[in-house]
Design an enzyme around this catalytic site. Structure first.
Site: not given
Length: 280
Positions: A263, A118, A122
């Site tokens: 979302g 992984h 960010r």
């Protein structure tokens, strides 16, 4: 979504560039194994709860001879956190406005002697600005030499910036990638960092080096192990271990929760789940 400022655009450009470098290297490994597998890219858009444009991203997935399933996603999203979730995010308790851009990668391998992995880095903006991320190795059948190689490469990247980074971020990874209900770690660790704020240039340079270190270490480990012979018992052990991996990502992983709460694209968020897993 609002027009990106210089720092936001710079971070986004790097994450997309890193995606291209990683995907090209993984496809090259497939060619070496006699496979013609390539990444399939699907773009997605997000609508903010306000109804405004909320950004989007690109989901990249490859299923091949060496990489049973690997996803490499990039996204750049923004808007406002909905409801109480924003109060849990650094710098968003009073103002729910946010921006996030990053790359997220999970690889599940066909050969159980090749470790899963992984990697995520960010850049987030609320009333604060910070970098976060890291990389961790997840072998179903751990090999000490591979674990050492991975950690040594990450340590070298950390040490170029601050000798305190590696011990601190290694411990953070050990603490974070732990499955409390199983009382086991998800893998053999790596580094994890968050809320790295203040000096954009320095923190961006470090985040870039984390990506480069991953691109250095992991393909080397894959090439070292992808030709190893394995048994049905090895496959069974890998699939049982994958069940633990899925449990962590669905119950505890903050990135999964962030994607769902903001979302994001469901397939991109859940691309971390293995293609086949078992529970006994």
């Amino acid at each position: 979504m609002k027009e990106l400022d210089v720092e936001q655009a710079t971070a986004r450009q790097w994450f997309e560039q890193l995606r291209d470098l990683i995907c090209a290297e993984f496809e090259s490994i497939e060619r070496e194994a006699g496979s013609d597998a390539r990444f399939d890219y699907i773009a997605w858009n997000r609508v903010d709860p306000s109804g405004a444009d909320g950004g989007g991203g690109v989901r990249g997935v490859m299923k091949g001879k060496v990489f049973e399933k690997v996803g490499v996603n990039v996204s750049t999203v923004g808007g406002a956190f909905d409801g109480e979730f924003g109060k849990t995010i650094h710098g968003a308790a009073e103002d729910p406005t946010f921006f996030a851009t990053g790359i997220s990668l999970v690889a599940h391998m066909a050969n159980p002697h090749v470790p899963a992995v992984h990697m995520n880095t960010r850049f987030l903006v609320t009333t604060k600005r910070w970098f976060g991320g890291g990389a961790d190795l997840n072998p179903p059948l751990p090999v000490a030499a591979d674990t050492a190689d991975f950690h040594e490469t990450l340590k070298a990247a950390c040490d170029r910036h601050d000798p305190a980074h590696y011990p601190r971020f290694k411990q953070w990874a050990d603490d974070y990638f732990y499955i409390p209900h199983r009382k086991v770690h998800r893998g053999v660790g790596g580094i994890f960092y968050d809320h790295l704020e203040g000096d954009f240039a320095a923190n961006f340079a470090f985040t870039q080096d984390v990506g480069r270190a991953f691109l250095d270490a992991f393909p080397r480990i894959v090439r070292r192990r992808m030709g190893d012979a394995f048994t049905d018992a090895d496959i069974a052990a890998m699939r049982e271990w994958r069940g633990r991996y899925a449990e962590f990502n669905l119950v505890y992983d903050r990135g999964t929760l962030f994607g769902l709460k903001t979302g994001g694209n469901i397939d991109a968020i859940l691309m971390s789940l293995p293609p086949v897993a078992t529970w006994s």
